[in-house]
Design a protein around this motif. Structure first.
Motif, PDB file in Angstrom:
ATOM      1  N   SER A 115       0.674  -0.993   0.016  1.00 25.92           N
ATOM      2  CA  SER A 115       0.065  -0.177   0.062  1.00 25.92           C
ATOM      3  C   SER A 115       0.828   1.269  -0.056  1.00 25.92           C
ATOM      4  CB  SER A 115      -1.030   0.063   1.382  1.00 25.92           C
ATOM      5  OG  SER A 115      -0.189  -0.017   2.645  1.00 25.92           O
ATOM      6  N   LEU A 116       0.325   2.513  -0.752  1.00 28.34           N
ATOM      7  CA  LEU A 116       1.031   3.435  -0.513  1.00 28.34           C
ATOM      8  C   LEU A 116      -0.160   4.614  -0.524  1.00 28.34           C
ATOM      9  CD1 LEU A 116       3.621   5.073  -1.137  1.00 28.34           C
ATOM     10  CD2 LEU A 116       3.107   5.339  -3.603  1.00 28.34           C
ATOM     11  N   ASP A 117      -0.029   5.181   0.789  1.00 24.69           N
ATOM     12  CA  ASP A 117      -1.111   6.378   1.115  1.00 24.69           C
ATOM     13  C   ASP A 117      -0.685   7.610   0.332  1.00 24.69           C
ATOM     14  OD1 ASP A 117      -1.903   4.063   2.944  1.00 24.69           O
ATOM     15  OD2 ASP A 117      -1.504   5.178   4.670  1.00 24.69           O
ATOM     16  N   MET A 118      -2.001   8.196   0.125  1.00 24.61           N
ATOM     17  CA  MET A 118      -1.618   9.404  -0.948  1.00 24.61           C
ATOM     18  C   MET A 118      -1.769  10.665  -0.075  1.00 24.61           C
ATOM     19  SD  MET A 118      -1.036   8.664  -4.122  1.00 24.61           S
ATOM     20  CE  MET A 118       0.165   7.820  -3.405  1.00 24.61           C
ATOM     21  N   GLY A 119      -2.158  10.459   1.354  1.00 24.12           N
ATOM     22  CA  GLY A 119      -1.774  12.004   2.023  1.00 24.12           C
ATOM     23  C   GLY A 119      -2.433  11.664   3.586  1.00 24.12           C
ATOM     24  N   PRO A 120      -2.579  13.039   4.233  1.00 22.74           N
ATOM     25  CA  PRO A 120      -2.763  12.862   5.713  1.00 22.74           C
ATOM     26  C   PRO A 120      -4.008  12.114   5.983  1.00 22.74           C
ATOM     27  CG  PRO A 120      -2.149  14.936   4.912  1.00 22.74           C
ATOM     28  CD  PRO A 120      -2.334  14.233   3.514  1.00 22.74           C
ATOM     29  N   LEU A 121      -4.280  11.814   7.099  1.00 18.85           N
ATOM     30  CA  LEU A 121      -5.360  10.772   7.589  1.00 18.85           C
ATOM     31  C   LEU A 121      -5.458  10.951   9.028  1.00 18.85           C
ATOM     32  CD1 LEU A 121      -7.911   8.751   7.248  1.00 18.85           C
ATOM     33  CD2 LEU A 121      -6.108   6.980   7.465  1.00 18.85           C
ATOM     34  N   ASN A 122      -6.515  11.520   9.730  1.00 18.00           N
ATOM     35  CA  ASN A 122      -6.750  11.326  10.965  1.00 18.00           C
ATOM     36  C   ASN A 122      -7.683  10.074  11.486  1.00 18.00           C
ATOM     37  OD1 ASN A 122      -5.705  13.995  11.295  1.00 18.00           O
ATOM     38  ND2 ASN A 122      -7.851  15.156  11.490  1.00 18.00           N
ATOM     39  N   ARG A 123      -7.216   9.513  12.474  1.00 18.79           N
ATOM     40  CA  ARG A 123      -7.696   8.243  12.887  1.00 18.79           C
ATOM     41  C   ARG A 123      -8.329   8.501  14.462  1.00 18.79           C
ATOM     42  NH1 ARG A 123      -7.119   3.475  10.113  1.00 18.79           N
ATOM     43  NH2 ARG A 123      -8.801   2.907  11.515  1.00 18.79           N
ATOM     44  N   TYR A 124      -9.631   8.429  14.859  1.00 16.70           N
ATOM     45  CA  TYR A 124      -9.917   8.547  16.113  1.00 16.70           C
ATOM     46  C   TYR A 124      -9.700  10.193  16.586  1.00 16.70           C
ATOM     47  CZ  TYR A 124     -10.393   3.578  15.493  1.00 16.70           C
ATOM     48  OH  TYR A 124     -10.685   2.430  14.961  1.00 16.70           O
ATOM     49  N   ASP A 125      -9.559  10.126  17.844  1.00 20.65           N
ATOM     50  CA  ASP A 125      -9.097  11.600  18.454  1.00 20.65           C
ATOM     51  C   ASP A 125      -7.677  11.870  18.587  1.00 20.65           C
ATOM     52  OD1 ASP A 125     -11.887  11.632  18.916  1.00 20.65           O
ATOM     53  OD2 ASP A 125     -11.867  11.081  20.684  1.00 20.65           O
ATOM     54  N   HIS A 126      -6.813  10.916  18.442  1.00 15.01           N
ATOM     55  CA  HIS A 126      -5.482  11.700  18.541  1.00 15.01           C
ATOM     56  C   HIS A 126      -4.592  10.992  17.527  1.00 15.01           C
ATOM     57  CE1 HIS A 126      -6.295   7.686  20.692  1.00 15.01           C
ATOM     58  NE2 HIS A 126      -5.189   7.576  20.741  1.00 15.01           N
ATOM     59  N   ILE A 148       8.128  -4.217  -6.364  1.00 17.20           N
ATOM     60  CA  ILE A 148       6.730  -4.029  -5.731  1.00 17.20           C
ATOM     61  C   ILE A 148       5.707  -3.122  -6.317  1.00 17.20           C
ATOM     62  CG2 ILE A 148       5.607  -3.755  -3.530  1.00 17.20           C
ATOM     63  CD1 ILE A 148       8.423  -4.195  -2.237  1.00 17.20           C
ATOM     64  N   LYS A 149       4.405  -3.829  -6.801  1.00 17.70           N
ATOM     65  CA  LYS A 149       3.630  -3.063  -7.427  1.00 17.70           C
ATOM     66  C   LYS A 149       2.822  -1.996  -6.186  1.00 17.70           C
ATOM     67  CE  LYS A 149      -0.410  -2.478 -10.409  1.00 17.70           C
ATOM     68  NZ  LYS A 149       0.439  -1.790 -11.434  1.00 17.70           N
ATOM     69  N   PRO A 150       2.677  -0.830  -6.355  1.00 16.69           N
ATOM     70  CA  PRO A 150       1.796  -0.001  -5.348  1.00 16.69           C
ATOM     71  C   PRO A 150       0.516  -0.059  -5.498  1.00 16.69           C
ATOM     72  CG  PRO A 150       2.907   1.337  -7.117  1.00 16.69           C
ATOM     73  CD  PRO A 150       3.339   0.137  -7.421  1.00 16.69           C
ATOM     74  N   GLU A 151      -0.238  -0.046  -4.206  1.00 19.00           N
ATOM     75  CA  GLU A 151      -1.744  -0.036  -4.285  1.00 19.00           C
ATOM     76  C   GLU A 151      -1.907   1.436  -3.730  1.00 19.00           C
ATOM     77  OE1 GLU A 151      -3.300  -0.765  -0.942  1.00 19.00           O
ATOM     78  OE2 GLU A 151      -5.196  -0.720  -1.513  1.00 19.00           O
ATOM     79  N   LEU A 152      -2.456   2.408  -4.575  1.00 17.23           N
ATOM     80  CA  LEU A 152      -2.453   3.883  -4.305  1.00 17.23           C
ATOM     81  C   LEU A 152      -3.626   3.862  -3.257  1.00 17.23           C
ATOM     82  CD1 LEU A 152      -1.340   5.426  -7.383  1.00 17.23           C
ATOM     83  CD2 LEU A 152      -0.209   4.368  -5.821  1.00 17.23           C
ATOM     84  N   GLU A 153      -3.611   4.380  -1.864  1.00 15.17           N
ATOM     85  CA  GLU A 153      -4.791   4.621  -1.207  1.00 15.17           C
ATOM     86  C   GLU A 153      -5.163   5.971  -1.156  1.00 15.17           C
ATOM     87  OE1 GLU A 153      -4.090   2.215   2.438  1.00 15.17           O
ATOM     88  OE2 GLU A 153      -4.533   0.455   1.365  1.00 15.17           O
ATOM     89  N   VAL A 154      -6.404   6.087  -1.615  1.00 14.77           N
ATOM     90  CA  VAL A 154      -7.108   7.321  -1.603  1.00 14.77           C
ATOM     91  C   VAL A 154      -8.142   7.696  -0.583  1.00 14.77           C
ATOM     92  CG1 VAL A 154      -8.402   8.891  -3.187  1.00 14.77           C
ATOM     93  CG2 VAL A 154      -6.639   7.167  -4.212  1.00 14.77           C
ATOM     94  N   PHE A 155      -7.793   8.024   0.429  1.00 18.27           N
ATOM     95  CA  PHE A 155      -8.865   8.433   1.759  1.00 18.27           C
ATOM     96  C   PHE A 155      -9.899   9.476   1.461  1.00 18.27           C
ATOM     97  CE2 PHE A 155      -4.825   6.463   3.497  1.00 18.27           C
ATOM     98  CZ  PHE A 155      -5.315   5.494   4.173  1.00 18.27           C
ATOM     99  N   ASN A 156      -9.560  10.317   0.480  1.00 14.63           N
ATOM    100  CA  ASN A 156     -10.663  11.517   0.137  1.00 14.63           C
ATOM    101  C   ASN A 156     -10.152  12.105  -1.269  1.00 14.63           C
ATOM    102  OD1 ASN A 156      -8.482  13.551   0.643  1.00 14.63           O
ATOM    103  ND2 ASN A 156      -8.657  12.987   2.776  1.00 14.63           N
ATOM    104  N   ASP A 157     -11.181  12.933  -1.462  1.00 10.93           N
ATOM    105  CA  ASP A 157     -10.975  13.416  -2.895  1.00 10.93           C
ATOM    106  C   ASP A 157      -9.691  14.272  -3.181  1.00 10.93           C
ATOM    107  OD1 ASP A 157     -13.387  12.360  -3.570  1.00 10.93           O
ATOM    108  OD2 ASP A 157     -14.527  14.354  -3.430  1.00 10.93           O
ATOM    109  N   GLY A 158      -9.198  15.082  -1.881  1.00 10.45           N
ATOM    110  CA  GLY A 158      -7.879  15.632  -2.321  1.00 10.45           C
ATOM    111  C   GLY A 158      -6.751  14.763  -2.491  1.00 10.45           C
ATOM    112  N   HIS A 159      -6.917  13.477  -2.280  1.00  9.57           N
ATOM    113  CA  HIS A 159      -5.851  12.277  -2.370  1.00  9.57           C
ATOM    114  C   HIS A 159      -5.897  12.088  -3.905  1.00  9.57           C
ATOM    115  CE1 HIS A 159      -5.186  11.037   1.747  1.00  9.57           C
ATOM    116  NE2 HIS A 159      -4.737  12.127   1.767  1.00  9.57           N
ATOM    117  N   VAL A 176      -2.147   1.546 -13.361  1.00  9.34           N
ATOM    118  CA  VAL A 176      -2.174   2.268 -12.014  1.00  9.34           C
ATOM    119  C   VAL A 176      -3.412   1.396 -11.171  1.00  9.34           C
ATOM    120  CG1 VAL A 176      -2.962   4.495 -10.899  1.00  9.34           C
ATOM    121  CG2 VAL A 176      -1.252   4.208 -12.756  1.00  9.34           C
ATOM    122  N   TYR A 177      -3.148   1.140 -10.002  1.00 10.21           N
ATOM    123  CA  TYR A 177      -4.162   0.748  -9.150  1.00 10.21           C
ATOM    124  C   TYR A 177      -4.584   1.479  -7.795  1.00 10.21           C
ATOM    125  CZ  TYR A 177      -6.622  -3.412  -7.143  1.00 10.21           C
ATOM    126  OH  TYR A 177      -7.716  -4.122  -6.401  1.00 10.21           O
ATOM    127  N   ALA A 178      -5.584   2.060  -7.716  1.00 13.67           N
ATOM    128  CA  ALA A 178      -6.147   2.923  -6.444  1.00 13.67           C
ATOM    129  C   ALA A 178      -7.103   2.140  -5.947  1.00 13.67           C
ATOM    130  CB  ALA A 178      -6.249   4.069  -7.132  1.00 13.67           C
TER     131      ALA A 178
END
Length: 280
Positions: A115-126, A148-159, A176-178
């Motif tokens: 996996s290759l995360d495409m940007g910031p992510l908040n989880r829970y409160d902290h 290694i093939k990257p799997e692009l993880e898109v958490f929101n539209d900005g990503h 490309v695999y997202a």
């Protein structure tokens, strides 16, 4: 990919996210944590129809670790029980130093995907996962070096902007695999029109995978089947089978998707077909 791809009968790649790194057996006692438990779960989901397993590593006390040695133990267990399944390591994480995020890429042999995360992510409160462009580029560079093939993880539209930016900075092997991810917090709001919008904003020729957190897992997987995408299910993202009923095992969630795909006329991809579709 599109509804036309569904009509054309493109085989469906099912990814099973077996354990994750946030919640553990306190959320669902059936969630696998040890290498032996994860290996057995991989065999069960492969039999149920999954061709890819998305893996995290945990210490003996259940806490998350990025250690290469622990990923190696897990891979060895998975290959003993499910020799043909595609292994995909997670490099995502909250609060982990950048150097540690590279460690899952260094097993022998390396995973076929990561996996290759495409940007910031908040989880829970902290918890926040920053995923700076510098980290994304350095992880991608090591993935290229190790095949290694990257799997692009898109958490929101900005990503989606970040996906296009990555393509401008780096040469990504086709296709490309997202993975398009929907749920609460900083994830894209889980509404059907948002899935269609995300698909429309992917680069030409990109393949997509759908991931809905919690109660959104089943409906978004179903839409992924119908819109010509691929799907991810598993206890990492959803510990329930239905409202108020914990899932008994990862394979139970994969079996349900396999039944749905059959009813909707979509063939389930074998690991060999998944490798061909993803050009692994």
């Amino acid at each position: 990919m599109s509804y036309e791809d569904y009509l054309a009968g493109e085989p469906l790649i099912v990814t099973a996210a077996l354990t994750g790194g946030v919640h553990g057996k306190e959320a669902n006692p059936n969630l696998p944590e040890t290498p032996a438990e994860i290996g057995r779960a991989a065999a069960e989901v492969e039999d149920a129809g999954a061709s890819v397993v998305h893996l995290h590593a945990r210490r003996p006390n259940g806490e998350r670790t990025f250690a290469t040695e622990r990923f190696q133990e897990i891979d060895d267990a998975v290959r003993r029980h499910a020799a043909d399944v595609v292994i995909q390591h997670s490099t995502g994480g909250t609060g982990a130093p950048d150097a540690e995020r590279h460690l899952p890429l260094r097993t022998d042999p390396p995973p076929e995907m990561a996996s290759l995360d495409m940007g910031p992510l908040n989880r829970y409160d902290h918890l926040t996962s920053e995923n700076t462009r510098g980290l994304v580029d350095s992880l991608h560079e090591e993935m290229v070096d190790r095949g290694i093939k990257p799997e692009l993880e898109v958490f929101n539209d900005g990503h989606l902007n970040e996906v296009h930016g990555l393509l401008e900075r780096r040469d990504l092997a086709d296709p490309v695999y997202a993975t398009l991810i929907f749920g609460p917090g900083t994830l894209t709001p889980p509404r059907p029109q948002n899935l269609l919008n995300a698909v429309d904003n992917l680069p030409d020729g990109a393949l997509f995978n759908t991931l809905g957190f919690g109660k959104h897992q089943l409906p978004f997987a179903t839409m992924g089947i119908l819109f010509g995408g691929h799907v991810r299910v598993g206890l990492e993202d959803n510990v329930y089978y239905r409202r108020g009923e914990l899932a008994e095992r990862n394979a139970q969630l994969v079996e349900r998707i396999a039944r749905l795909a059959e009813e909707l006329g979509r063939e389930i991809a074998t690991p060999a077909q998944a490798r061909s579709i993803l050009d692994l």
